[in-house]
Structure formats: C-alpha cells, structure tokens
Design an enzyme around this catalytic site. Structure first.
Site, mmCIF file in Angstrom:
data_model
loop_
_atom_site.group_PDB
_atom_site.id
_atom_site.type_symbol
_atom_site.label_atom_id
_atom_site.label_comp_id
_atom_site.label_asym_id
_atom_site.label_seq_id
_atom_site.Cartn_x
_atom_site.Cartn_y
_atom_site.Cartn_z
ATOM 1 N N ARG A 185 44.507 -19.568 -0.201
ATOM 2 C CA ARG A 185 45.394 -18.890 -0.697
ATOM 3 C C ARG A 185 45.521 -17.353 -0.295
ATOM 4 O O ARG A 185 44.488 -16.599 -0.543
ATOM 5 C CB ARG A 185 45.720 -18.784 -2.205
ATOM 6 C CG ARG A 185 46.252 -20.314 -2.577
ATOM 7 C CD ARG A 185 47.679 -20.421 -2.314
ATOM 8 N NE ARG A 185 48.366 -21.701 -2.741
ATOM 9 C CZ ARG A 185 48.499 -22.830 -1.898
ATOM 10 N NH1 ARG A 185 48.033 -22.792 -0.680
ATOM 11 N NH2 ARG A 185 48.978 -23.702 -2.360
ATOM 12 N N HIS A 204 51.261 -20.340 7.187
ATOM 13 C CA HIS A 204 50.920 -21.453 6.161
ATOM 14 C C HIS A 204 51.450 -22.729 6.546
ATOM 15 O O HIS A 204 52.360 -23.461 5.842
ATOM 16 C CB HIS A 204 51.826 -20.907 4.890
ATOM 17 C CG HIS A 204 51.067 -21.714 3.616
ATOM 18 N ND1 HIS A 204 51.303 -20.995 2.389
ATOM 19 C CD2 HIS A 204 50.795 -22.746 3.388
ATOM 20 C CE1 HIS A 204 50.692 -21.782 1.590
ATOM 21 N NE2 HIS A 204 50.478 -23.028 2.254
HETATM 22 P P1 NDP Z 1 40.199 -29.455 -4.845
HETATM 23 O O1 NDP Z 1 40.877 -29.439 -6.350
HETATM 24 O O2 NDP Z 1 40.258 -31.073 -4.516
HETATM 25 O O3 NDP Z 1 38.965 -28.881 -4.447
HETATM 26 C C1 NDP Z 1 38.591 -27.512 -5.256
HETATM 27 C C2 NDP Z 1 37.298 -27.115 -4.517
HETATM 28 O O4 NDP Z 1 37.051 -25.762 -4.816
HETATM 29 C C3 NDP Z 1 36.361 -27.989 -5.401
HETATM 30 O O5 NDP Z 1 34.969 -28.401 -4.845
HETATM 31 C C4 NDP Z 1 35.676 -26.929 -6.567
HETATM 32 O O6 NDP Z 1 34.454 -27.210 -6.913
HETATM 33 C C5 NDP Z 1 35.884 -25.670 -5.710
HETATM 34 N N1 NDP Z 1 36.034 -24.468 -6.563
HETATM 35 C C6 NDP Z 1 37.136 -24.157 -7.386
HETATM 36 N N2 NDP Z 1 36.893 -23.037 -7.875
HETATM 37 C C7 NDP Z 1 35.331 -22.694 -7.643
HETATM 38 C C8 NDP Z 1 34.792 -21.336 -7.831
HETATM 39 N N3 NDP Z 1 35.101 -20.442 -8.596
HETATM 40 N N4 NDP Z 1 33.521 -21.323 -7.199
HETATM 41 C C9 NDP Z 1 33.418 -22.260 -6.469
HETATM 42 N N5 NDP Z 1 34.090 -23.521 -5.990
HETATM 43 C C10 NDP Z 1 35.121 -23.451 -6.738
HETATM 44 O O7 NDP Z 1 41.562 -28.877 -3.952
HETATM 45 P P2 NDP Z 1 42.052 -28.963 -2.526
HETATM 46 O O8 NDP Z 1 40.958 -29.340 -1.673
HETATM 47 O O9 NDP Z 1 42.935 -30.425 -2.617
HETATM 48 O O10 NDP Z 1 42.770 -28.034 -1.972
HETATM 49 C C11 NDP Z 1 42.223 -26.569 -2.212
HETATM 50 C C12 NDP Z 1 43.044 -25.701 -1.950
HETATM 51 O O11 NDP Z 1 43.535 -25.606 -0.451
HETATM 52 C C13 NDP Z 1 44.616 -25.624 -2.672
HETATM 53 O O12 NDP Z 1 44.296 -25.232 -3.962
HETATM 54 C C14 NDP Z 1 45.270 -24.680 -1.911
HETATM 55 O O13 NDP Z 1 45.103 -23.363 -2.361
HETATM 56 C C15 NDP Z 1 44.978 -24.627 -0.351
HETATM 57 N N6 NDP Z 1 45.788 -25.264 0.385
HETATM 58 C C16 NDP Z 1 46.301 -24.783 1.597
HETATM 59 C C17 NDP Z 1 47.084 -25.450 2.359
HETATM 60 C C18 NDP Z 1 47.427 -24.676 3.653
HETATM 61 O O14 NDP Z 1 48.455 -25.504 4.116
HETATM 62 N N7 NDP Z 1 47.080 -23.621 3.905
HETATM 63 C C19 NDP Z 1 47.540 -26.725 2.196
HETATM 64 C C20 NDP Z 1 47.197 -27.231 0.958
HETATM 65 C C21 NDP Z 1 46.115 -26.727 0.133
HETATM 66 P P3 NDP Z 1 34.239 -28.314 -7.965
HETATM 67 O O15 NDP Z 1 34.009 -29.498 -6.784
HETATM 68 O O16 NDP Z 1 32.931 -27.856 -8.292
HETATM 69 O O17 NDP Z 1 35.222 -28.504 -9.028
HETATM 70 C C1 OXD Z 2 49.786 -25.940 -0.442
HETATM 71 C C2 OXD Z 2 50.477 -27.152 0.453
HETATM 72 O O1 OXD Z 2 49.526 -26.179 -1.331
HETATM 73 O O2 OXD Z 2 51.280 -26.866 1.690
HETATM 74 O O3 OXD Z 2 49.514 -25.035 0.278
HETATM 75 O O4 OXD Z 2 50.511 -28.336 0.135
#
Ligand code: NDP
Ligand code: OXD
Length: 304
Positions: free
Chosen positions: A219, A267
């Site tokens: 993000r 994005h």
């Molecule tokens: P998940 O919830 O599956 O995974 C999140 C991961 O981040 C977990 O491994 C979690 O750790 C880790 N995490 C969260 N907070 C912390 C922290 N403070 N310190 C260390 N590790 C942390 O999310 P997704 O993989 O599904 O998605 C991740 C993000 O990708 C979304 O929230 C979104 O912002 C972004 N995204 C971007 C897109 C784009 O088009 N650019 C599209 C889709 C998503 P733990 O395993 O220990 O809980």
């Molecule tokens: C996001 C998406 O969360 O595109 O960024 O799914």
C-alpha cells in the site's frame, strides 16, 4: 436477509447472475437497497457513510479486493465482520507481477529504459541470480504466492512476517534487521496497519545493503516517498518499481513520475476476477448462514 453490492456495475452483473443461479433464496441488490433494514451482507470497496444507522442488521462486509485498510476497521460497528477477497486469481497475478518486477530490477531494466530514452547503448555487468538475494515482507497469501513464483530462478529467497513460518526453500525471519541485512531486492506485500504505515523509510533503507532495489506492491502509505527519492539520488537504493503510491494517482508534477530509476504501474498487480470473486462471496454467505467459519474473515484488532 439480503446482499447489497456497491462496486463496479460490470462486476456486479456477474455477481448478480452468480447469486441468482447459486443462492436464489437470498435477494441480491446492486447500488441501492430496496429495504436497508434487511441487508445482512455488503459487498464493497469502501464503507458507505452512516453504515450502522442505515444497515442495522449488517453482519459481514465483503471487500472486493484483498486489502481491507480502505474500510477503516476501527470505525465499523463492533459486531460487523470484515472479509477480505480470497480468489485464486489474485495470488496467480501477484506471482506474475513480482516475477516481472524482480527480474526487471535484477536485470537493470530501469537503467536500460533510461538509456533508451537518451539513445545510449551501454551495458552493465549481469549478476547471477544466485548472487541476488530477494526478501519478501509479508508471508501471507500473496507473499507466499510470490515466493513460489520466484522459486525457479535461483535467487536466494527469504521472507519476513510477524509470526514465525516454515516455507521450504525460503529463509523465514521475524527479526527485521537480520532480514534486511541479507536482502538485495526487497519486495513489500504487507497489509496497511498502524504498524506497517511508513515502515519503508530512510531508517529501513539504511539497513539494506548499499545499492539494494525495492519492489513495492503493498500500500502507498507504507512508503515514505521522499525518503525513497533521497535514497535513489544518493545511491543507497539503485532502483525501484512501485505499483502503489500515496495518493493514487500521484499529482502530475510529482518527481516519482519521471525519476529515471523508478518504474511505476497503476495499482494493477492484481485485479479481482468477477466469477471467482462472486464464488468467494457466495461461499462466505453460505458459511455464515450455516454458522461455519467464513474464509478470509479479518482480525479487526490486528487490522488484517
Ligand atoms: P495476508 O493477510 O494473507 O498476509 C499478510 C502478511 O503480512 C502475513 O504474513 C503477516 O504476518 C504479515 N504482517 C502483517 N503485519 C505485519 C507486521 N507488522 N510485521 C511483520 N509482518 C506483518 O495478506 P495478503 O498476502 O492477502 O495481502 C497482503 C497485502 O497486499 C494486502 O493487504 C494489500 O495491501 C496488498 N495487495 C496489493 C495489491 C495490488 O494490486 N498492488 C492487490 C492485492 C493486495 P503473519 O503471517 O505473522 O500474520
Ligand atoms: C487490493 C486489490 O487489495 O486490488 O489492492 O485486491
């Protein structure tokens, strides 16, 4: 009980058809609720204003994307659950995007694009993949998909997450300093939470090896954009590829648009596919009605 859908009409038409075929007993409304009092499930990107008063019987808000930070979790009524989008196309597309970005940064594409614009024919030395260490921040659905997609190329792979993980072929860290010190290409796939906002800043860049590269698809608010530009200009970072910015889009005069060592995409790393997105929401509604766990239910305290 009814479902209210408040996102793009094109995707909504696909959702409406899927609900009519597979869950005909639950009314599906697009754009406007015929009776807001019976809306139990909302499918949306952002939360509408006065949510609690307008939809007093709301149980679940389904995000049409994988992220949920745009919903302002703290402002939602306490009893309302939030469900993130989990459709397999998201992980597939993120695997592609991270492969594209890591290979582009590994093979100096920002430099060659800049050289092309200046009509400069000039080669840099190729470095073997085995000598370029890639590190992924966030080991959830998308981080793990990205690492799986990178596995065939021979990069030494690592990941960083809050809780300890074991992933074959990946060095998993919870210690941020140790993770950063061994990372030549840093990939950010973290959710936006109070802990991750502003995390990619000058202090963090200083802990990476000199000349490291950044691929950011989490993000925009996780990145201090001024610190990125300073790190690129003083050579601390060699290049970056960004899929997310703050704001989106950046204003036309923002220096990131024309920085010679930044590749910017709007994005697009992942986009929810309509059919598969509808299947995920229908499965969630069915599970909730049956009193079963709903896949993708967010921990509102934790923020993801
Ligand atoms: P998940 O919830 O599956 O995974 C999140 C991961 O981040 C977990 O491994 C979690 O750790 C880790 N995490 C969260 N907070 C912390 C922290 N403070 N310190 C260390 N590790 C942390 O999310 P997704 O993989 O599904 O998605 C991740 C993000 O990708 C979304 O929230 C979104 O912002 C972004 N995204 C971007 C897109 C784009 O088009 N650019 C599209 C889709 C998503 P733990 O395993 O220990 O809980
Ligand atoms: C996001 C998406 O969360 O595109 O960024 O799914």
């Amino acid at each position: 009980m009814a479902v209210l859908y408040l996102s793009t009409p094109e995707r909504g038409a696909v959702f409406a058809r899927a609900f009519a075929e597979r869950l005909p007993e639950v009314p599906f409304w697009q754009g406007r609720a015929e009776d807001p009092g019976v809306v139990r499930y909302l499918v949306t990107w952002t939360a509408p204003e006065r949510l609690a008063e307008t939809y007093p019987n709301l149980r679940l808000v389904f995000s049409v994307g994988a992220g949920v930070d745009q919903l302002d979790l703290a402002a939602l009524p306490p009893g309302v659950g939030v469900v993130r989008m989990l459709e397999p196309g998201l992980a597939e597309q993120m695997g592609e995007y991270v492969t594209l970005g890591v290979l582009a940064l590994h093979r100096d594409l920002p430099l060659y694009l800049d050289n092309q614009r200046s009509r400069r024919w000039q080669a840099a030395a190729n470095r073997p993949a085995a000598e370029r260490r890639v590190g992924v921040m966030g080991l959830g659905t998308l981080g793990q998909a990205a690492l799986a997609a990178l596995a065939p190329f021979g990069f030494p792979l690592a990941g960083w997450s809050r809780s300890p993980k074991t992933i074959p072929g990946v060095d998993c860290f919870t210690d941020l300093d140790a993770f950063l010190a061994r990372t030549d290409i840093l990939v950010c796939l973290l959710p936006l939470t109070p802990e991750t906002a502003g995390l990619l800043d000058a202090r963090l860049f200083a802990r990476l090896p000199e000349g490291a590269r950044l691929l950011h698809a989490g993000r925009g608010r996780q990145l201090d954009q001024a610190a990125l530009l300073a790190a690129l200009d003083d050579g601390r970072l060699a290049a970056a590829m960004l899929d997310v910015t703050d704001p989106e889009p950046l204003p036309p005069e923002h220096p990131i648009w024309r920085h010679p060592r930044v590749i910017l995409t709007p994005h697009v790393a992942c986009q929810t596919r309509a059919e598969e997105g509808a299947a995920h929401v229908i499965a969630g509604v069915r599970a909730d009605r049956a009193g079963a766990p709903v896949a993708g239910l967010v921990d509102r305290e934790r923020g993801y």
